[in-house]
Design a protein around this motif. Structure first.
Motif, PDB file in Angstrom:
ATOM      1  N   ALA A 149       0.943  -1.182  -0.031  1.00 42.67           N
ATOM      2  CA  ALA A 149       0.056  -0.024   0.016  1.00 42.67           C
ATOM      3  C   ALA A 149       1.098   1.237   0.174  1.00 42.67           C
ATOM      4  N   ASP A 150       0.400   2.331  -0.648  1.00 43.54           N
ATOM      5  CA  ASP A 150       1.201   3.754  -0.682  1.00 43.54           C
ATOM      6  C   ASP A 150       1.693   3.973   0.820  1.00 43.54           C
ATOM      7  N   SER A 151       0.525   3.682   1.546  1.00 40.23           N
ATOM      8  CA  SER A 151       0.801   4.316   3.125  1.00 40.23           C
ATOM      9  C   SER A 151       2.158   3.776   3.820  1.00 40.23           C
ATOM     10  N   VAL A 152       2.626   2.463   3.238  1.00 39.06           N
ATOM     11  CA  VAL A 152       3.463   1.742   3.955  1.00 39.06           C
ATOM     12  C   VAL A 152       4.834   1.530   3.040  1.00 39.06           C
ATOM     13  N   LYS A 153       4.981   2.085   1.658  1.00 39.52           N
ATOM     14  CA  LYS A 153       6.013   1.706   0.909  1.00 39.52           C
ATOM     15  C   LYS A 153       7.312   2.460   1.307  1.00 39.52           C
ATOM     16  N   GLY A 154       8.250   1.850   1.406  1.00 37.90           N
ATOM     17  CA  GLY A 154       9.634   2.440   1.628  1.00 37.90           C
ATOM     18  C   GLY A 154       9.707   2.222   3.274  1.00 37.90           C
ATOM     19  N   ARG A 155       8.750   1.607   3.940  1.00 37.87           N
ATOM     20  CA  ARG A 155       8.775   1.585   5.370  1.00 37.87           C
ATOM     21  C   ARG A 155       8.820   0.184   5.867  1.00 37.87           C
ATOM     22  N   PHE A 156       7.558  -0.650   5.034  1.00 33.56           N
ATOM     23  CA  PHE A 156       7.488  -1.830   5.372  1.00 33.56           C
ATOM     24  C   PHE A 156       7.943  -2.718   4.388  1.00 33.56           C
ATOM     25  N   THR A 157       8.367  -3.976   5.029  1.00 32.15           N
ATOM     26  CA  THR A 157       8.957  -4.998   3.693  1.00 32.15           C
ATOM     27  C   THR A 157       8.401  -6.362   4.229  1.00 32.15           C
ATOM     28  N   ILE A 158       7.821  -6.969   3.531  1.00 32.06           N
ATOM     29  CA  ILE A 158       7.263  -8.371   3.371  1.00 32.06           C
ATOM     30  C   ILE A 158       8.299  -9.509   2.893  1.00 32.06           C
ATOM     31  N   SER A 159       8.623 -10.560   3.806  1.00 36.13           N
ATOM     32  CA  SER A 159       9.598 -11.379   3.065  1.00 36.13           C
ATOM     33  C   SER A 159       9.012 -13.031   3.616  1.00 36.13           C
ATOM     34  N   ARG A 160       9.657 -14.077   2.930  1.00 35.62           N
ATOM     35  CA  ARG A 160       9.124 -15.234   3.531  1.00 35.62           C
ATOM     36  C   ARG A 160      10.403 -16.024   3.402  1.00 35.62           C
ATOM     37  N   ASP A 161      10.302 -16.905   4.537  1.00 34.43           N
ATOM     38  CA  ASP A 161      11.393 -18.098   4.797  1.00 34.43           C
ATOM     39  C   ASP A 161      10.385 -19.443   4.575  1.00 34.43           C
ATOM     40  N   ASN A 162      10.363 -19.934   3.346  1.00 30.70           N
ATOM     41  CA  ASN A 162       9.745 -21.134   3.155  1.00 30.70           C
ATOM     42  C   ASN A 162      10.335 -22.506   3.612  1.00 30.70           C
ATOM     43  N   MET A 163      11.649 -22.283   3.908  1.00 27.16           N
ATOM     44  CA  MET A 163      12.213 -23.461   4.632  1.00 27.16           C
ATOM     45  C   MET A 163      11.655 -23.580   6.098  1.00 27.16           C
ATOM     46  N   ASN A 164      11.364 -22.477   6.684  1.00 30.95           N
ATOM     47  CA  ASN A 164      10.894 -22.554   8.056  1.00 30.95           C
ATOM     48  C   ASN A 164       9.164 -22.228   8.017  1.00 30.95           C
ATOM     49  N   HIS A 165       8.803 -21.894   6.923  1.00 34.98           N
ATOM     50  CA  HIS A 165       7.340 -21.823   6.706  1.00 34.98           C
ATOM     51  C   HIS A 165       6.818 -20.828   7.566  1.00 34.98           C
ATOM     52  N   THR A 166       7.410 -19.451   7.395  1.00 38.81           N
ATOM     53  CA  THR A 166       7.062 -18.335   7.955  1.00 38.81           C
ATOM     54  C   THR A 166       6.876 -17.203   7.073  1.00 38.81           C
ATOM     55  N   VAL A 167       6.203 -16.298   7.432  1.00 35.87           N
ATOM     56  CA  VAL A 167       6.166 -15.043   6.487  1.00 35.87           C
ATOM     57  C   VAL A 167       6.247 -13.755   7.540  1.00 35.87           C
ATOM     58  N   TYR A 168       7.151 -12.892   7.145  1.00 33.74           N
ATOM     59  CA  TYR A 168       7.631 -11.672   8.040  1.00 33.74           C
ATOM     60  C   TYR A 168       6.898 -10.533   7.329  1.00 33.74           C
ATOM     61  N   LEU A 169       6.712  -9.443   8.505  1.00 35.72           N
ATOM     62  CA  LEU A 169       6.420  -8.153   7.987  1.00 35.72           C
ATOM     63  C   LEU A 169       7.294  -7.176   8.956  1.00 35.72           C
ATOM     64  N   GLN A 170       8.311  -6.763   8.184  1.00 39.95           N
ATOM     65  CA  GLN A 170       9.336  -5.656   8.662  1.00 39.95           C
ATOM     66  C   GLN A 170       8.707  -4.240   8.646  1.00 39.95           C
TER      67      GLN A 170
END
Length: 120
Positions: A61-82
């Motif tokens: 979303a425009d409101s979080v661009k540049g501040r939030f990052t989504i990533s995933r670790d499929n080996m550990n079956h987890t998704v992150y929101l930094q």
């Protein structure tokens, strides 16, 4: 029981950072697009962003661009929101959801949410 579980919420000062995690119970989220949403008091739930099953594509979303990052670790079956450079207006309950695409209506599974409060 198939469900998602968010963790990592809490109280943080403006300008601070938090990392939220999303894990699955009863299934593996590796094959799903994962979306993050939030809902502030008195407001409708809004999309924060999403990540494809491979992790190769993200939208924000425009409101979080540049501040939030989504990533995933499929080996550990987890998704992150930094979440960095947090603002008071980021205060909300944050949810993750699993679906077939980033389109809002495509999400099948939802978590119960985790509270994020940004305040001094």
């Amino acid at each position: 029981q198939l469900q998602l579980v968010e963790s990592g919420g809490g109280l943080v000062q403006p300008g601070g950072s938090l990392r939220l995690s999303c894990a699955a119970s009863g299934f593996t989220l590796d094959y799903y697009t994962i979306g993050w949403f939030r809902q502030a008091p008195g407001k409708e739930r809004e999309g924060v962003g999403c990540i494809s099953s491979s992790g190769g594509r993200t939208n924000y979303a425009d409101s979080v661009k540049g501040r939030f990052t989504i990533s995933r670790d499929n080996m550990n079956h987890t998704v992150y929101l930094q979440m960095n450079t947090l603002k008071p207006e980021d205060t909300a309950i944050y949810y993750c959801a699993a679906g077939s695409s980033c389109r809002r209506g495509s999400y099948e599974y939802w978590g119960q949410g985790t509270q994020v409060t940004v305040s001094s």
